[in-house]
Design a protein around this motif. Sequence first.
Motif, short mmCIF file in Angstrom:
data_model
loop_
_atom_site.label_atom_id
_atom_site.label_comp_id
_atom_site.label_asym_id
_atom_site.label_seq_id
_atom_site.Cartn_x
_atom_site.Cartn_y
_atom_site.Cartn_z
N SER A 249 0.85 -1.19 0.00
CA SER A 249 0.00 0.00 0.00
C SER A 249 0.88 1.25 0.00
N ARG A 251 0.26 3.94 1.29
CA ARG A 251 0.20 4.54 2.63
C ARG A 251 1.32 3.96 3.51
N ASP A 254 4.66 5.34 2.25
CA ASP A 254 4.87 6.74 2.70
C ASP A 254 5.21 6.79 4.18
N LEU A 255 4.56 5.91 4.96
CA LEU A 255 4.83 5.89 6.41
C LEU A 255 6.28 5.50 6.67
#
Length: 293
Positions: A249, A251, A254-255
Amino acid sequence: MTAVFANKVVLVTGASGGIGRAVALAFAKEGARLVLAARSADRLAQVEREVRSVGGEALSAPTDVTSPEAVTALVKAATDRFGRIDVLVNNAGIGKVGGVEEESFADDVRDTLQASLFGMVDVTQRVLPLMRRQRTGAIVNMSSVMGRKAFARFGSYAIVMHAVSAFSDSLRQEVAGSGIRVSVIHPGLTATELLREAKEDEMPPPFRHMTPLSPDDVGRAVVAAVRHGKRRVVLPRMAGALLLGEALSPRIGDLIAAALAKRPIARALGMSDGRTYHEVLRRQAGTTGTTAG
Ligand SMILES: NC(=O)c1ccc[n+]([C@@H]2O[C@H](COP(=O)([O-])OP(=O)(O)OC[C@H]3O[C@@H](n4cnc5c(N)ncnc54)[C@H](OP(=O)(O)O)[C@@H]3O)[C@@H](O)[C@H]2O)c1
């Protein structure tokens, strides 16, 4: 040294410094014969001397890979001298730092495509007929961790590195069964002059605290990739976790990228020993007398 690369002919583009120089020296130590290509004749001559000093044989061929005539001349020089090309390492390239909203962004994409992708495509197209006749060969394409996960302010570079990755994947399947193998290498930040123009405070956040790989680490990884016929190599190992997160993902990707921007986390993940890219380059410049970014 093993006999695998003894007398094999290895053509390295972007061999005048950084990763290309390290790749050339790593193959020379394995007994290979080198064809060294880049624009700067002086720096190539220096690398040629270094190859000889480790007992290797080398031909320097000053070449701008964006010039089709120069690429034709490069392949002719290699085959006139050695009669064959066993390994092609497509490594020549440039990298620019800058956000999508900056005026120079589209030009940065074009310039990087020209040097890092179209140069690679051209050299590959000229070498492939020879490898097909030989019924054997290895092609190694230099991408980057950013060929699988883009970071902020590295859009132009990441676009092209993704393209290098896709080119490698297509080519690998097209030559399957021909005796030609294709590897793509995805190194993380490496201590070369690629980002010489990037100011310390402008480095993208995940890179601020990261300790770069040494070019020799990448050189050894390239030799190992060819030796073991690896399709894809990601280094350092922790970068593989970032790419896995990104594949699951964006997300998560990016985390992880945001977490890497924090010094203690970068340290805990083994991506930082306290020295930054600019510190390592300053230290290298102190020992070699060259200017650092
Ligand atoms: N450093 C990193 O953090 C990093 C990480 C992942 C991947 N990479 C990739 O590794 C490759 C090598 O970069 P590097 O880090 O070693 O940077 P570098 O030290 O700047 O070396 C780039 C090499 O490419 C050559 N080159 C550039 N444009 C060329 C052209 N038009 N024709 C022929 N040669 C050209 C340069 O030589 P001349 O100037 O003499 O032509 C030089 O030998 C690049 O493809 C880069 O994308 C780098």
